[in-house]
Design an enzyme around this catalytic site. Structure first.
Site, PDB file in Angstrom:
ATOM      1  N   GLU A   1       0.275 -21.425  15.426  1.00 46.21           N
ATOM      2  CA  GLU A   1       0.066 -22.805  15.844  1.00 46.21           C
ATOM      3  C   GLU A   1       1.165 -23.727  15.285  1.00 46.21           C
ATOM      4  O   GLU A   1       1.782 -24.488  16.014  1.00 46.21           O
ATOM      5  CB  GLU A   1      -1.303 -23.268  15.354  1.00 46.21           C
ATOM      6  CG  GLU A   1      -1.621 -24.724  15.672  1.00 46.21           C
ATOM      7  CD  GLU A   1      -2.911 -25.172  15.026  1.00 46.21           C
ATOM      8  OE1 GLU A   1      -3.425 -26.229  15.438  1.00 46.21           O
ATOM      9  OE2 GLU A   1      -3.412 -24.498  14.099  1.00 46.21           O
ATOM     10  N   HIS A   2       1.382 -23.664  13.973  1.00 44.31           N
ATOM     11  CA  HIS A   2       2.404 -24.482  13.310  1.00 44.31           C
ATOM     12  C   HIS A   2       3.434 -23.569  12.655  1.00 44.31           C
ATOM     13  O   HIS A   2       3.061 -22.669  11.892  1.00 44.31           O
ATOM     14  CB  HIS A   2       1.797 -25.340  12.208  1.00 44.31           C
ATOM     15  CG  HIS A   2       0.648 -26.198  12.638  1.00 44.31           C
ATOM     16  ND1 HIS A   2      -0.660 -25.911  12.305  1.00 44.31           N
ATOM     17  CD2 HIS A   2       0.619 -27.339  13.353  1.00 44.31           C
ATOM     18  CE1 HIS A   2      -1.453 -26.848  12.798  1.00 44.31           C
ATOM     19  NE2 HIS A   2      -0.709 -27.725  13.445  1.00 44.31           N
TER      20      HIS A   2
ATOM     21  N   HIS B   1      -8.026 -26.509   5.731  1.00 45.08           N
ATOM     22  CA  HIS B   1      -8.802 -26.766   6.939  1.00 45.08           C
ATOM     23  C   HIS B   1     -10.075 -25.934   6.975  1.00 45.08           C
ATOM     24  O   HIS B   1     -11.094 -26.375   7.517  1.00 45.08           O
ATOM     25  CB  HIS B   1      -7.964 -26.474   8.185  1.00 45.08           C
ATOM     26  CG  HIS B   1      -7.163 -27.642   8.649  1.00 45.08           C
ATOM     27  ND1 HIS B   1      -7.699 -28.642   9.421  1.00 45.08           N
ATOM     28  CD2 HIS B   1      -5.863 -27.967   8.452  1.00 45.08           C
ATOM     29  CE1 HIS B   1      -6.764 -29.549   9.690  1.00 45.08           C
ATOM     30  NE2 HIS B   1      -5.648 -29.164   9.117  1.00 45.08           N
TER      31      HIS B   1
ATOM     32  N   GLN C   1      -2.523 -26.593   4.891  1.00 49.57           N
ATOM     33  CA  GLN C   1      -3.242 -26.160   6.083  1.00 49.57           C
ATOM     34  C   GLN C   1      -4.390 -25.221   5.748  1.00 49.57           C
ATOM     35  O   GLN C   1      -5.391 -25.172   6.467  1.00 49.57           O
ATOM     36  CB  GLN C   1      -2.276 -25.480   7.061  1.00 49.57           C
ATOM     37  CG  GLN C   1      -1.213 -26.409   7.608  1.00 49.57           C
ATOM     38  CD  GLN C   1      -1.822 -27.567   8.389  1.00 49.57           C
ATOM     39  OE1 GLN C   1      -2.493 -27.390   9.391  1.00 49.57           O
ATOM     40  NE2 GLN C   1      -1.588 -28.795   7.909  1.00 49.57           N
TER      41      GLN C   1
ATOM     42  N   HIS D   1      -5.360 -18.219  61.268  1.00 49.02           N
ATOM     43  CA  HIS D   1      -4.162 -18.868  60.763  1.00 49.02           C
ATOM     44  C   HIS D   1      -3.033 -18.793  61.800  1.00 49.02           C
ATOM     45  O   HIS D   1      -2.306 -19.768  62.036  1.00 49.02           O
ATOM     46  CB  HIS D   1      -3.689 -18.186  59.467  1.00 49.02           C
ATOM     47  CG  HIS D   1      -4.531 -18.471  58.270  1.00 49.02           C
ATOM     48  ND1 HIS D   1      -5.836 -18.082  58.173  1.00 49.02           N
ATOM     49  CD2 HIS D   1      -4.226 -19.121  57.108  1.00 49.02           C
ATOM     50  CE1 HIS D   1      -6.312 -18.450  56.986  1.00 49.02           C
ATOM     51  NE2 HIS D   1      -5.357 -19.098  56.328  1.00 49.02           N
TER      52      HIS D   1
ATOM     53  N   ASP E   1       0.161 -33.386  11.979  1.00 51.41           N
ATOM     54  CA  ASP E   1      -1.288 -33.571  12.015  1.00 51.41           C
ATOM     55  C   ASP E   1      -1.678 -35.046  12.007  1.00 51.41           C
ATOM     56  O   ASP E   1      -2.659 -35.432  12.638  1.00 51.41           O
ATOM     57  CB  ASP E   1      -1.937 -32.893  10.806  1.00 51.41           C
ATOM     58  CG  ASP E   1      -2.089 -31.398  10.978  1.00 51.41           C
ATOM     59  OD1 ASP E   1      -1.898 -30.901  12.099  1.00 51.41           O
ATOM     60  OD2 ASP E   1      -2.407 -30.716   9.979  1.00 51.41           O
TER      61      ASP E   1
END
Length: 432
Positions: A314-315, A249, A246, A408, A348
Protein backbone atom coordinates in the site's frame (compact mmCIF):
# COMPACT_ATOMS: atom_id res chain seq x y z
CA UNK A 1 20.19 -10.70 13.94
CA UNK A 2 18.22 -9.73 10.89
CA UNK A 3 14.63 -10.86 11.01
CA UNK A 4 13.75 -13.41 8.40
CA UNK A 5 10.69 -12.87 6.21
CA UNK A 6 7.57 -14.30 7.78
CA UNK A 7 5.11 -16.25 5.63
CA UNK A 8 2.43 -14.04 4.19
CA UNK A 9 -0.89 -14.67 5.90
CA UNK A 10 -3.45 -16.54 3.86
CA UNK A 11 -7.07 -15.56 3.58
CA UNK A 12 -9.26 -17.29 6.15
CA UNK A 13 -12.85 -18.32 5.76
CA UNK A 14 -14.48 -16.21 8.47
CA UNK A 15 -17.95 -17.51 7.86
CA UNK A 16 -19.26 -16.20 11.19
CA UNK A 17 -18.30 -12.62 10.36
CA UNK A 18 -19.77 -12.90 6.88
CA UNK A 19 -23.02 -14.29 8.21
CA UNK A 20 -23.36 -11.57 10.87
CA UNK A 21 -22.80 -8.89 8.24
CA UNK A 22 -25.26 -10.53 5.84
CA UNK A 23 -27.87 -10.72 8.58
CA UNK A 24 -27.55 -7.03 9.46
CA UNK A 25 -27.71 -5.96 5.81
CA UNK A 26 -30.84 -8.01 5.21
CA UNK A 27 -32.42 -6.71 8.41
CA UNK A 28 -31.79 -3.12 7.35
CA UNK A 29 -33.08 -3.90 3.88
CA UNK A 30 -36.27 -5.42 5.32
CA UNK A 31 -37.03 -3.23 8.33
CA UNK A 32 -35.22 0.00 7.45
CA UNK A 33 -34.81 2.59 10.18
CA UNK A 34 -36.06 0.26 12.92
CA UNK A 35 -33.25 -2.20 12.19
CA UNK A 36 -30.69 0.61 11.99
CA UNK A 37 -31.77 1.91 15.39
CA UNK A 38 -31.63 -1.52 17.02
CA UNK A 39 -28.12 -2.13 15.68
CA UNK A 40 -26.93 1.28 16.80
CA UNK A 41 -28.30 0.72 20.30
CA UNK A 42 -26.75 -2.74 20.49
CA UNK A 43 -23.31 -1.97 19.11
CA UNK A 44 -22.77 1.71 19.98
CA UNK A 45 -25.28 2.41 22.75
CA UNK A 46 -26.52 5.25 20.56
CA UNK A 47 -30.16 6.03 19.77
CA UNK A 48 -30.85 9.75 19.27
CA UNK A 49 -34.15 11.07 17.98
CA UNK A 50 -32.51 11.44 14.56
CA UNK A 51 -29.19 10.03 13.39
CA UNK A 52 -28.93 12.81 10.84
CA UNK A 53 -27.54 16.07 12.22
CA UNK A 54 -29.64 19.15 11.50
CA UNK A 55 -27.78 22.21 10.15
CA UNK A 56 -28.04 24.02 13.49
CA UNK A 57 -26.58 20.98 15.28
CA UNK A 58 -23.68 20.90 12.84
CA UNK A 59 -23.01 24.60 13.43
CA UNK A 60 -23.06 24.11 17.21
CA UNK A 61 -20.70 21.13 17.03
CA UNK A 62 -18.27 22.88 14.68
CA UNK A 63 -18.25 25.93 16.97
CA UNK A 64 -17.14 23.69 19.86
CA UNK A 65 -13.96 22.58 18.07
CA UNK A 66 -10.76 24.49 18.98
CA UNK A 67 -9.82 27.11 16.39
CA UNK A 68 -6.41 25.55 15.80
CA UNK A 69 -8.06 22.24 14.90
CA UNK A 70 -10.38 24.03 12.48
CA UNK A 71 -7.45 25.86 10.89
CA UNK A 72 -5.55 22.60 10.47
CA UNK A 73 -8.58 20.89 8.95
CA UNK A 74 -8.97 23.75 6.49
CA UNK A 75 -5.26 23.60 5.59
CA UNK A 76 -5.28 19.85 4.95
CA UNK A 77 -8.51 19.97 2.99
CA UNK A 78 -7.07 22.70 0.79
CA UNK A 79 -4.10 20.42 -0.01
CA UNK A 80 -6.45 17.56 -0.89
CA UNK A 81 -8.74 19.86 -2.88
CA UNK A 82 -5.87 21.40 -4.86
CA UNK A 83 -4.42 18.05 -5.91
CA UNK A 84 -7.85 16.59 -6.68
CA UNK A 85 -8.66 19.62 -8.82
CA UNK A 86 -5.46 19.15 -10.82
CA UNK A 87 -6.45 15.52 -11.32
CA UNK A 88 -9.93 16.56 -12.46
CA UNK A 89 -8.48 19.15 -14.84
CA UNK A 90 -6.36 16.45 -16.46
CA UNK A 91 -9.49 14.55 -17.52
CA UNK A 92 -10.90 15.91 -20.75
CA UNK A 93 -14.03 15.10 -22.66
CA UNK A 94 -13.23 13.72 -26.11
CA UNK A 95 -14.96 13.92 -29.50
CA UNK A 96 -13.29 12.71 -32.68
CA UNK A 97 -14.41 12.19 -36.27
CA UNK A 98 -13.19 8.73 -37.20
CA UNK A 99 -14.87 8.58 -40.64
CA UNK A 100 -16.71 11.26 -42.60
CA UNK A 101 -19.69 12.24 -40.45
CA UNK A 102 -18.92 9.63 -37.77
CA UNK A 103 -18.36 11.26 -34.41
CA UNK A 104 -17.33 9.29 -31.34
CA UNK A 105 -16.89 10.79 -27.91
CA UNK A 106 -16.74 10.32 -24.20
CA UNK A 107 -17.75 12.46 -21.26
CA UNK A 108 -16.79 12.27 -17.58
CA UNK A 109 -20.06 12.39 -15.65
CA UNK A 110 -20.12 12.60 -11.82
CA UNK A 111 -21.93 9.87 -9.90
CA UNK A 112 -25.27 11.14 -8.56
CA UNK A 113 -24.85 10.17 -4.90
CA UNK A 114 -21.96 8.88 -2.81
CA UNK A 115 -21.84 7.49 0.72
CA UNK A 116 -18.67 8.41 2.64
CA UNK A 117 -17.94 6.32 5.71
CA UNK A 118 -15.55 7.93 8.21
CA UNK A 119 -14.38 5.47 10.88
CA UNK A 120 -14.49 6.21 14.59
CA UNK A 121 -13.89 3.67 17.34
CA UNK A 122 -10.42 3.87 18.80
CA UNK A 123 -9.21 6.35 16.20
CA UNK A 124 -11.47 9.17 14.97
CA UNK A 125 -10.08 9.36 11.45
CA UNK A 126 -10.89 12.93 10.50
CA UNK A 127 -8.50 12.61 7.54
CA UNK A 128 -10.86 10.10 5.93
CA UNK A 129 -13.44 12.88 5.64
CA UNK A 130 -10.96 14.92 3.62
CA UNK A 131 -10.09 12.04 1.32
CA UNK A 132 -13.60 10.79 0.58
CA UNK A 133 -15.79 13.92 0.72
CA UNK A 134 -13.51 16.66 -0.63
CA UNK A 135 -12.49 14.49 -3.57
CA UNK A 136 -16.11 13.62 -4.37
CA UNK A 137 -17.08 17.28 -4.34
CA UNK A 138 -14.21 18.23 -6.63
CA UNK A 139 -15.45 15.52 -9.01
CA UNK A 140 -18.83 17.25 -9.02
CA UNK A 141 -20.89 14.71 -7.03
CA UNK A 142 -24.11 16.59 -6.18
CA UNK A 143 -25.03 14.57 -3.07
CA UNK A 144 -22.53 13.21 -0.55
CA UNK A 145 -23.96 11.39 2.46
CA UNK A 146 -21.41 11.09 5.28
CA UNK A 147 -21.63 8.74 8.27
CA UNK A 148 -19.43 8.35 11.32
CA UNK A 149 -20.05 6.52 14.59
CA UNK A 150 -20.27 8.11 18.03
CA UNK A 151 -17.21 7.43 20.17
CA UNK A 152 -18.15 5.93 23.54
CA UNK A 153 -21.47 7.69 23.41
CA UNK A 154 -20.00 11.07 22.53
CA UNK A 155 -20.24 13.16 19.37
CA UNK A 156 -16.85 13.19 17.56
CA UNK A 157 -16.84 16.97 17.12
CA UNK A 158 -13.63 17.24 15.09
CA UNK A 159 -14.83 14.55 12.68
CA UNK A 160 -18.18 16.28 12.23
CA UNK A 161 -16.33 19.54 11.57
CA UNK A 162 -14.14 17.84 8.97
CA UNK A 163 -17.19 16.33 7.24
CA UNK A 164 -19.00 19.66 7.21
CA UNK A 165 -16.03 21.69 5.97
CA UNK A 166 -15.36 19.04 3.30
CA UNK A 167 -18.81 19.71 1.85
CA UNK A 168 -20.97 16.79 3.03
CA UNK A 169 -24.62 17.33 2.16
CA UNK A 170 -25.86 15.02 4.93
CA UNK A 171 -24.08 14.03 8.14
CA UNK A 172 -25.29 11.01 10.09
CA UNK A 173 -23.96 9.97 13.50
CA UNK A 174 -24.15 6.29 12.69
CA UNK A 175 -21.50 3.61 12.47
CA UNK A 176 -20.77 0.07 11.44
CA UNK A 177 -22.55 -2.25 9.06
CA UNK A 178 -25.85 -0.54 9.78
CA UNK A 179 -24.53 2.78 8.45
CA UNK A 180 -23.12 1.24 5.27
CA UNK A 181 -26.26 -0.81 4.68
CA UNK A 182 -28.53 2.20 5.23
CA UNK A 183 -26.60 4.29 2.71
CA UNK A 184 -26.48 1.52 0.12
CA UNK A 185 -29.97 0.04 0.42
CA UNK A 186 -31.81 3.12 1.67
CA UNK A 187 -34.26 3.41 4.55
CA UNK A 188 -37.22 5.65 5.36
CA UNK A 189 -34.83 8.42 6.39
CA UNK A 190 -31.82 7.79 4.13
CA UNK A 191 -32.11 7.84 0.35
CA UNK A 192 -29.76 5.28 -1.23
CA UNK A 193 -26.42 6.21 -2.76
CA UNK A 194 -24.68 4.78 -5.82
CA UNK A 195 -21.15 4.33 -4.48
CA UNK A 196 -19.60 3.72 -1.04
CA UNK A 197 -16.20 5.09 -0.13
CA UNK A 198 -14.03 5.12 2.96
CA UNK A 199 -12.18 2.69 5.22
CA UNK A 200 -13.55 0.78 8.20
CA UNK A 201 -13.09 -2.28 10.39
CA UNK A 202 -13.46 -5.87 9.21
CA UNK A 203 -17.25 -5.68 9.47
CA UNK A 204 -17.50 -2.51 7.41
CA UNK A 205 -15.11 -3.94 4.82
CA UNK A 206 -17.18 -7.12 4.59
CA UNK A 207 -20.39 -5.10 4.28
CA UNK A 208 -18.93 -3.18 1.34
CA UNK A 209 -17.85 -6.46 -0.24
CA UNK A 210 -21.35 -7.91 0.06
CA UNK A 211 -23.00 -4.74 -1.25
CA UNK A 212 -20.64 -4.39 -4.22
CA UNK A 213 -22.65 -4.73 -7.40
CA UNK A 214 -25.74 -3.24 -5.86
CA UNK A 215 -23.57 -0.15 -5.42
CA UNK A 216 -20.03 0.67 -6.44
CA UNK A 217 -17.22 0.82 -3.88
CA UNK A 218 -13.86 2.51 -3.80
CA UNK A 219 -11.65 -0.44 -2.78
CA UNK A 220 -11.65 -3.71 -0.91
CA UNK A 221 -9.66 -2.54 2.10
CA UNK A 222 -7.38 -4.61 4.32
CA UNK A 223 -4.86 -3.85 7.09
CA UNK A 224 -2.62 -0.84 6.51
CA UNK A 225 0.82 -1.71 5.08
CA UNK A 226 4.20 0.00 4.94
CA UNK A 227 7.29 -1.08 3.04
CA UNK A 228 10.53 0.90 3.35
CA UNK A 229 13.35 0.60 0.82
CA UNK A 230 16.62 1.85 2.31
CA UNK A 231 20.29 1.85 1.38
CA UNK A 232 23.35 2.57 3.51
CA UNK A 233 22.68 6.32 3.28
CA UNK A 234 19.40 6.07 5.22
CA UNK A 235 19.03 7.06 8.85
CA UNK A 236 18.13 3.89 10.78
CA UNK A 237 16.32 5.86 13.49
CA UNK A 238 14.07 7.51 10.88
CA UNK A 239 13.40 4.11 9.28
CA UNK A 240 12.43 2.61 12.64
CA UNK A 241 10.11 5.49 13.50
CA UNK A 242 8.42 5.30 10.09
CA UNK A 243 7.89 1.55 10.30
CA UNK A 244 6.20 1.91 13.68
CA UNK A 245 4.12 4.85 12.45
CA UNK A 246 2.07 2.45 10.35
CA UNK A 247 2.31 -0.59 12.63
CA UNK A 248 0.18 1.30 15.15
CA UNK A 249 -2.83 1.06 12.83
CA UNK A 250 -3.52 -2.46 14.05
CA UNK A 251 -1.97 -5.75 15.18
CA UNK A 252 -2.23 -7.15 11.65
CA UNK A 253 -0.52 -4.26 9.84
CA UNK A 254 2.59 -5.41 7.93
CA UNK A 255 5.77 -3.34 8.38
CA UNK A 256 8.53 -4.36 5.99
CA UNK A 257 12.09 -3.11 5.46
CA UNK A 258 14.10 -4.05 2.38
CA UNK A 259 17.66 -2.78 2.58
CA UNK A 260 21.02 -3.15 0.92
CA UNK A 261 22.82 -2.71 4.27
CA UNK A 262 22.96 -5.38 6.96
CA UNK A 263 24.37 -2.83 9.37
CA UNK A 264 21.36 -0.58 8.83
CA UNK A 265 19.03 -3.57 9.21
CA UNK A 266 20.50 -4.41 12.63
CA UNK A 267 20.32 -0.76 13.73
CA UNK A 268 16.69 -0.45 12.66
CA UNK A 269 15.71 -3.55 14.64
CA UNK A 270 17.53 -2.21 17.70
CA UNK A 271 15.77 1.16 17.44
CA UNK A 272 12.36 -0.48 17.00
CA UNK A 273 12.88 -2.58 20.10
CA UNK A 274 13.90 0.51 22.06
CA UNK A 275 11.00 2.64 20.83
CA UNK A 276 8.17 0.13 21.08
CA UNK A 277 7.77 -0.08 24.89
CA UNK A 278 7.28 3.68 25.18
CA UNK A 279 4.68 4.01 22.42
CA UNK A 280 1.15 4.80 23.62
CA UNK A 281 -0.05 2.52 20.79
CA UNK A 282 2.32 -0.33 21.62
CA UNK A 283 -0.61 -2.70 22.13
CA UNK A 284 -1.22 -2.50 18.36
CA UNK A 285 2.27 -1.73 17.05
CA UNK A 286 3.95 -4.45 19.12
CA UNK A 287 1.96 -7.40 17.76
CA UNK A 288 2.11 -5.94 14.25
CA UNK A 289 5.91 -5.84 14.38
CA UNK A 290 6.18 -9.22 16.10
CA UNK A 291 3.83 -11.08 13.76
CA UNK A 292 3.98 -9.11 10.51
CA UNK A 293 7.31 -7.30 10.60
CA UNK A 294 10.00 -8.24 8.11
CA UNK A 295 13.57 -7.10 7.47
CA UNK A 296 15.14 -8.35 4.27
CA UNK A 297 18.72 -7.68 3.13
CA UNK A 298 19.40 -7.66 -0.63
CA UNK A 299 22.46 -7.04 -2.76
CA UNK A 300 21.42 -3.91 -4.68
CA UNK A 301 18.86 -1.14 -4.83
CA UNK A 302 17.55 -2.54 -8.12
CA UNK A 303 17.00 -5.88 -6.40
CA UNK A 304 15.19 -4.03 -3.62
CA UNK A 305 12.88 -2.36 -6.14
CA UNK A 306 12.17 -5.69 -7.83
CA UNK A 307 11.44 -7.42 -4.54
CA UNK A 308 9.22 -4.55 -3.38
CA UNK A 309 7.17 -4.93 -6.57
CA UNK A 310 6.32 -8.50 -5.55
CA UNK A 311 4.82 -7.21 -2.29
CA UNK A 312 2.69 -4.60 -4.11
CA UNK A 313 2.48 -2.73 -0.82
CA UNK A 314 0.00 0.00 0.00
CA UNK A 315 2.71 2.50 1.05
CA UNK A 316 6.30 2.35 -0.20
CA UNK A 317 8.80 4.73 1.34
CA UNK A 318 12.08 5.10 -0.60
CA UNK A 319 14.99 6.22 1.58
CA UNK A 320 17.89 5.82 -0.81
CA UNK A 321 20.55 8.06 -2.31
CA UNK A 322 18.47 8.47 -5.50
CA UNK A 323 14.86 7.92 -4.47
CA UNK A 324 13.33 9.09 -7.77
CA UNK A 325 14.77 6.02 -9.48
CA UNK A 326 11.81 4.17 -7.99
CA UNK A 327 9.50 6.06 -10.38
CA UNK A 328 11.21 4.32 -13.29
CA UNK A 329 11.89 0.94 -11.70
CA UNK A 330 8.70 0.18 -9.78
CA UNK A 331 5.18 -0.59 -10.96
CA UNK A 332 3.26 -2.16 -8.07
CA UNK A 333 2.45 0.15 -5.16
CA UNK A 334 -0.41 2.18 -3.77
CA UNK A 335 1.69 5.30 -3.24
CA UNK A 336 5.38 6.16 -3.28
CA UNK A 337 7.03 8.44 -0.70
CA UNK A 338 10.35 9.61 -2.06
CA UNK A 339 13.22 10.68 0.17
CA UNK A 340 13.67 11.45 3.83
CA UNK A 341 11.80 14.76 3.54
CA UNK A 342 8.49 12.94 3.18
CA UNK A 343 6.88 10.03 4.96
CA UNK A 344 3.78 7.86 4.84
CA UNK A 345 2.25 9.84 7.68
CA UNK A 346 2.26 12.94 5.45
CA UNK A 347 0.20 11.02 2.92
CA UNK A 348 -2.14 9.80 5.64
CA UNK A 349 -2.74 13.19 7.20
CA UNK A 350 -1.59 16.37 5.49
CA UNK A 351 0.10 16.41 2.09
CA UNK A 352 -2.89 16.20 -0.26
CA UNK A 353 -2.65 12.87 -2.08
CA UNK A 354 -5.42 10.44 -1.25
CA UNK A 355 -4.79 7.95 1.56
CA UNK A 356 -7.45 5.43 0.52
CA UNK A 357 -5.10 2.95 -1.17
CA UNK A 358 -5.01 -0.70 -2.29
CA UNK A 359 -3.86 -3.35 0.20
CA UNK A 360 -3.25 -7.11 0.18
CA UNK A 361 -1.48 -7.01 -3.18
CA UNK A 362 -4.27 -5.18 -4.98
CA UNK A 363 -1.72 -2.59 -6.14
CA UNK A 364 -0.84 -5.15 -8.83
CA UNK A 365 -4.02 -4.14 -10.68
CA UNK A 366 -5.40 -0.91 -9.25
CA UNK A 367 -4.46 2.43 -7.80
CA UNK A 368 -6.15 4.18 -4.91
CA UNK A 369 -9.13 6.47 -4.51
CA UNK A 370 -8.96 9.58 -6.67
CA UNK A 371 -11.25 12.08 -8.30
CA UNK A 372 -11.76 9.77 -11.29
CA UNK A 373 -13.37 7.14 -9.06
CA UNK A 374 -16.35 9.45 -8.62
CA UNK A 375 -16.76 9.91 -12.37
CA UNK A 376 -18.36 7.64 -14.95
CA UNK A 377 -16.62 7.81 -18.31
CA UNK A 378 -19.50 7.34 -20.73
CA UNK A 379 -19.40 7.22 -24.51
CA UNK A 380 -21.64 8.49 -27.30
CA UNK A 381 -21.80 7.97 -31.06
CA UNK A 382 -23.31 9.95 -33.92
CA UNK A 383 -23.36 9.21 -37.65
CA UNK A 384 -24.57 12.07 -39.86
CA UNK A 385 -23.05 11.10 -43.21
CA UNK A 386 -25.34 8.72 -45.16
CA UNK A 387 -22.50 7.07 -47.05
CA UNK A 388 -20.66 6.29 -43.83
CA UNK A 389 -23.79 4.83 -42.25
CA UNK A 390 -24.37 2.65 -45.32
CA UNK A 391 -20.76 1.42 -45.29
CA UNK A 392 -20.89 0.67 -41.57
CA UNK A 393 -24.20 -1.13 -42.06
CA UNK A 394 -22.72 -3.50 -44.61
CA UNK A 395 -19.77 -4.36 -42.37
CA UNK A 396 -22.08 -4.70 -39.35
CA UNK A 397 -24.26 -7.18 -41.23
CA UNK A 398 -21.34 -9.39 -42.18
CA UNK A 399 -19.64 -9.16 -38.75
CA UNK A 400 -22.83 -9.94 -36.84
CA UNK A 401 -23.64 -13.00 -38.96
CA UNK A 402 -20.21 -14.45 -38.26
CA UNK A 403 -21.34 -14.45 -34.61
CA UNK A 404 -24.84 -15.73 -35.53
CA UNK A 405 -26.51 -12.52 -34.33
CA UNK A 406 -29.12 -12.10 -37.07
CA UNK A 407 -30.96 -9.28 -35.26
CA UNK A 408 -27.80 -7.22 -35.02
CA UNK A 409 -27.08 -7.91 -38.68
CA UNK A 410 -30.50 -6.66 -39.73
CA UNK A 411 -30.00 -3.35 -37.91
CA UNK A 412 -26.94 -2.88 -40.08
CA UNK A 413 -28.75 -4.10 -43.21
CA UNK A 414 -31.52 -1.55 -42.77
CA UNK A 415 -29.05 1.32 -42.82
CA UNK A 416 -27.07 -0.16 -45.69
CA UNK A 417 -30.33 -0.16 -47.63
CA UNK A 418 -31.78 3.13 -46.40
CA UNK A 419 -28.63 5.17 -46.92
CA UNK A 420 -27.04 3.10 -49.72
CA UNK A 421 -28.08 0.71 -52.46
CA UNK A 422 -28.15 -2.59 -50.55
CA UNK A 423 -31.12 -4.95 -50.85
CA UNK A 424 -33.00 -6.32 -47.83
CA UNK A 425 -33.15 -9.97 -48.81
CA UNK A 426 -34.87 -11.03 -45.59
CA UNK A 427 -38.02 -8.83 -45.99
CA UNK A 428 -40.46 -7.50 -48.58
CA UNK A 429 -40.56 -4.16 -46.78
CA UNK A 430 -39.83 -1.39 -49.25
CA UNK A 431 -37.00 1.00 -48.65
CA UNK A 432 -38.02 4.49 -47.61
Amino acid sequence: MVKQPVPKPTATDDSELRERVRSIIEDVRTRGDAAVRECSERFDGWSPESFRLAPEEVERIVASVPEQVIEDIRFVQEQVRTFAQHQRDSLHDVEVETLPGVRLGHRHVPIDAVGAYVPGGRYPLTASAHMTIVTAKVAGVPRVVAATPPIRGEVPAATVAAMHLAGADEIHLLGGVQAVAAMAAGTESVSPVNLLAGPGNAYVAEAKRQLFGEVGIDLFAGPTEILVIADEHADPFVVAVDLLSQAEHGPDSPAVLITTSRELADEVIRHVEELLPGMPTADFAGPAWRDHGEVVVVDSVDEAFALADTYASEHVEVLTEEPRRALERMRNYGALFLGEGTCVSYGDKVIGTNHVLPTKGAARYTGGLWVGKYLKTVTYQEVTDPASSAALGEVCGRAARVELFEGHARSGDVRAAKFGDANLEWTDHARA
